[in-house]
Design a protein around this motif. Sequence first.
Motif, PDB file in Angstrom:
ATOM      1  N   ASP A   1       0.845  -1.191   0.000  1.00 57.57           N
ATOM      2  CA  ASP A   1       0.000   0.000   0.000  1.00 57.57           C
ATOM      3  C   ASP A   1       0.881   1.242   0.000  1.00 57.57           C
ATOM      4  O   ASP A   1       1.564   1.516   0.992  1.00 57.57           O
TER       5      ASP A   1
ATOM      6  N   SER B   1      -1.293  -2.999  -4.301  1.00 59.40           N
ATOM      7  CA  SER B   1      -1.084  -4.227  -5.061  1.00 59.40           C
ATOM      8  C   SER B   1      -1.276  -5.437  -4.164  1.00 59.40           C
ATOM      9  O   SER B   1      -1.094  -5.358  -2.943  1.00 59.40           O
TER      10      SER B   1
ATOM     11  N   PRO C   1      -5.115   4.724  -3.766  1.00 60.91           N
ATOM     12  CA  PRO C   1      -5.659   3.495  -4.361  1.00 60.91           C
ATOM     13  C   PRO C   1      -4.876   2.959  -5.556  1.00 60.91           C
ATOM     14  O   PRO C   1      -4.802   1.736  -5.732  1.00 60.91           O
ATOM     15  N   THR C   2      -4.303   3.833  -6.375  1.00 58.44           N
ATOM     16  CA  THR C   2      -3.565   3.365  -7.546  1.00 58.44           C
ATOM     17  C   THR C   2      -2.224   2.748  -7.201  1.00 58.44           C
ATOM     18  O   THR C   2      -1.563   2.179  -8.079  1.00 58.44           O
ATOM     19  N   LEU C   3      -1.805   2.849  -5.953  1.00 60.87           N
ATOM     20  CA  LEU C   3      -0.538   2.277  -5.510  1.00 60.87           C
ATOM     21  C   LEU C   3      -0.758   1.134  -4.528  1.00 60.87           C
ATOM     22  O   LEU C   3       0.054   0.917  -3.628  1.00 60.87           O
TER      23      LEU C   3
END
Length: 117
Positions: free
Chosen positions: A98, A106, A102-104
């Motif tokens: 994290d 996985s 949100p885009t980072l």
Amino acid sequence: QVQLVESGGGLVQPGGSLRLSCAASGIIFRFYVMGWYRQAPGQQRELVARITSGGKLNYADAVKGRFTISRDNAKNTVYLQMNSLKPEDTAVYYCNADGGIPTLVSWGQGTQVTVSS
């Protein structure tokens, strides 16, 4: 590409131990909060343990005192040491990275842990 690759799962008897590893690539590892989650059959995915970039620790009540999360930034790897395992710990365990937005975020593909006699 971001990759999180778990290893160390398997079958163990109650009271036994396992150590899970998650090797990360494609991220600046030292800046990420790393965590372990698990999902048992018929259950929701739940947080098991988390470690911040600064080394702060959080554990689910169900595993506190039995599990230990740690990280090795030189190896881009996070670990979950699991001791005194119980049948209730049986689940697929997932590694999470994290980066704070949100885009980072996985996820690994998961590794099966089965605790049974």
